[in-house]
Enzyme design. Structure first.
Site, PDB file in Angstrom:
ATOM      1  N   SER A 184       0.791  -1.237   0.000  1.00 41.50           N
ATOM      2  CA  SER A 184       0.000   0.000   0.000  1.00 41.50           C
ATOM      3  C   SER A 184       0.819   1.280   0.000  1.00 41.50           C
ATOM      4  O   SER A 184       0.232   2.366  -0.100  1.00 41.50           O
ATOM      5  CB  SER A 184      -0.969   0.001   1.185  1.00 41.50           C
ATOM      6  OG  SER A 184      -2.031  -0.891   0.931  1.00 41.50           O
ATOM      7  N   THR A 226     -11.018 -13.092  -5.407  1.00 34.42           N
ATOM      8  CA  THR A 226     -10.552 -12.436  -6.624  1.00 34.42           C
ATOM      9  C   THR A 226     -11.637 -12.425  -7.682  1.00 34.42           C
ATOM     10  O   THR A 226     -12.423 -13.371  -7.800  1.00 34.42           O
ATOM     11  CB  THR A 226      -9.315 -13.149  -7.208  1.00 34.42           C
ATOM     12  OG1 THR A 226      -9.639 -14.527  -7.450  1.00 34.42           O
ATOM     13  CG2 THR A 226      -8.147 -13.086  -6.250  1.00 34.42           C
ATOM     14  N   TYR A 238     -10.502   2.339   5.818  1.00 30.03           N
ATOM     15  CA  TYR A 238      -9.415   2.097   4.867  1.00 30.03           C
ATOM     16  C   TYR A 238      -9.879   1.092   3.818  1.00 30.03           C
ATOM     17  O   TYR A 238     -10.317  -0.011   4.147  1.00 30.03           O
ATOM     18  CB  TYR A 238      -8.199   1.561   5.616  1.00 30.03           C
ATOM     19  CG  TYR A 238      -6.952   1.484   4.780  1.00 30.03           C
ATOM     20  CD1 TYR A 238      -6.084   2.566   4.697  1.00 30.03           C
ATOM     21  CD2 TYR A 238      -6.642   0.333   4.066  1.00 30.03           C
ATOM     22  CE1 TYR A 238      -4.941   2.502   3.929  1.00 30.03           C
ATOM     23  CE2 TYR A 238      -5.505   0.257   3.303  1.00 30.03           C
ATOM     24  CZ  TYR A 238      -4.647   1.337   3.230  1.00 30.03           C
ATOM     25  OH  TYR A 238      -3.517   1.273   2.464  1.00 30.03           O
ATOM     26  N   SER A 239      -9.786   1.472   2.554  1.00 27.20           N
ATOM     27  CA  SER A 239     -10.335   0.632   1.491  1.00 27.20           C
ATOM     28  C   SER A 239      -9.463   0.680   0.243  1.00 27.20           C
ATOM     29  O   SER A 239      -9.188   1.757  -0.296  1.00 27.20           O
ATOM     30  CB  SER A 239     -11.755   1.084   1.137  1.00 27.20           C
ATOM     31  OG  SER A 239     -12.247   0.366   0.022  1.00 27.20           O
ATOM     32  N   GLY A 254       2.688  -0.518   4.212  1.00 27.66           N
ATOM     33  CA  GLY A 254       2.336  -1.385   3.103  1.00 27.66           C
ATOM     34  C   GLY A 254       2.354  -2.837   3.532  1.00 27.66           C
ATOM     35  O   GLY A 254       3.273  -3.274   4.240  1.00 27.66           O
TER      36      GLY A 254
END
Length: 388
Positions: A91, A157, A191-192, A334
């Site tokens: 991230s 996914t 947080y997305s 991250g």
């Protein structure tokens, strides 16, 4: 021995001696860093003992830098992690994505407070979403009310393309359908990754480039980050030298590590696909803090924050952390398969970048040890007047 043989061997002997000297110099430098930064080394060892097979921290004060390592970058080997080895940064990609969006704002092509539907009509809709009420700013700051979505290769996914890659539009649609809104826009912080997929689509729409090319040409190349890569869809390679990433669990003193599975980086795209090094990440966030990446107005927008928790607030793709020795550090964390990373920089030139080569399971993350490591590394190099 003949003169001719001596001549042939001389370069070889010289090369061997040079290698030995280089290794000795490297070992001496590491020993000096350990003795000069004993508190940070202790904090690093405590973090690594609760994290992955290895961990490393690269830090400094603008005029000097140093690297410490604990554990190993390769299991069943004694291989300290180095600051110039490639890692997947997860991230921390979001800060690069946010920078490009703010560049587009500077160019007059985007308004932060305009609804995302103005630029991507009909994209943010369905399952309770209304893109006419969610602004670009809110996507950047995770305040648009979007549900949290984290992809997991082989599990959560969307359908892939025939070549195994993923398109941003498919990722966005799947993520919106999988996670309904958690609040009305601007009513809270969640947080997305989904918001940064949408921002990737925005970049592609306005630049007429794939997002990996836009970030490369607008940020990576101008800053001269030689070891930073936003991989194209389908490029699963991790450039060498690299830190190996692992899956694993700890149960008390016992642990089991297995190499991380291969996955296509387009699954994380503008939310978390990039590759870099501790050295390059430090340069990026220091350059951002020094005003070398965006205008003063754009940087001020990035630094306008909403509180995440007691220790951390979030701006536009930029986390803010208040230091116990005084001052503010800004950067991003991250987490992606095989790696957890964090980089912070202060306005006076101090910086810290860390990695462990395991994505620690939720509920087992050593957050207290991580914060102590970040604080210790930054406060060791703080001006004497700022120390507690």
């Amino acid at each position: 021995m003949t003169t001719r043989n001596r001549t042939k061997l001389a370069p070889v002997i010289g090369a061997v001696c040079a290698t030995v000297l280089a290794l000795s110099s490297s070992a001496a430098h590491a020993a000096t860093a350990e003795s000069d930064h004993a508190d940070t080394l202790a904090a690093l060892k405590a973090f690594q003992a609760a994290a992955g097979p290895g961990a490393a921290v690269h830090a400094g004060n603008g005029s000097d830098s140093w690297t410490l390592s604990a554990g190993t970058g390769t299991i069943n080997a004694n291989r300290p992690i180095k600051a110039d080895e490639h890692i997947r940064i997860g991230s921390q990609t979001k800060t690069f994505t946010a920078v490009v969006v703010l560049q587009l704002v500077e160019e007059g092509r985007v308004s932060l407070d305009a609804p995302i539907d103005d630029y991507l009509p009909g994209v943010v809709t369905g399952n309770g979403y209304d893109g006419t009420r969610i602004t670009v700013r809110q996507l950047l700051q995770h305040t648009g009310g979007l549900g949290a979505y984290t992809p997991s290769p082989g599990l959560k996914t969307p359908p892939s393309n025939p070549d195994g890659t993923f398109s941003l539009s498919t990722l966005v649609r799947y993520a919106l359908d999988a996670s309904p809104p958690v609040s009305a826009p601007n009513e809270g912080f969640t947080y997305s990754n989904t918001g940064y997929y949408i921002l990737g689509m925005l970049i592609e729409k306005l630049t007429e480039q794939p997002v990996h090319k836009a970030v490369t040409e607008r940020v990576i190349q101008p800053l001269g980050l030689p070891h930073t890569v936003f991989p194209a869809p389908g490029d699963r390679t991790l450039p060498t030298p690299a830190v190996n990433g692992y899956h694993g669990v700890r149960v008390g003193p016992l642990y089991l590590w297995t190499p991380v599975i291969s996955y296509d980086p387009s699954l994380f795209s503008s939310a978390g696909a990039m590759i870099s090094t501790l050295e390059d990440l430090s340069v990026f966030y220091r350059s951002l803090a020094a005003g070398k990446v965006l205008s003063a107005q754009s940087l001020a927008e990035m630094r306008t924050v909403r509180q995440m928790n007691a220790e951390t607030a979030y701006g536009l793709g930029l986390m803010t952390h208040e230091l116990p020795c005084g001052g503010t550090a800004r950067g991003h964390s991250g987490g992606v398969l095989g790696y957890e990373t964090f980089t912070l920089a202060t306005d006076d030139g101090r910086f810290v970048s860390l990695v462990t080569n395991l994505l620690v399971q939720v509920g087992q993350r050593p957050d207290a040890q991580l914060l102590r490591l970040l604080d210790t590394a930054l406060c060791e190099d703080a001006p004497q007047r700022d120390r507690p």
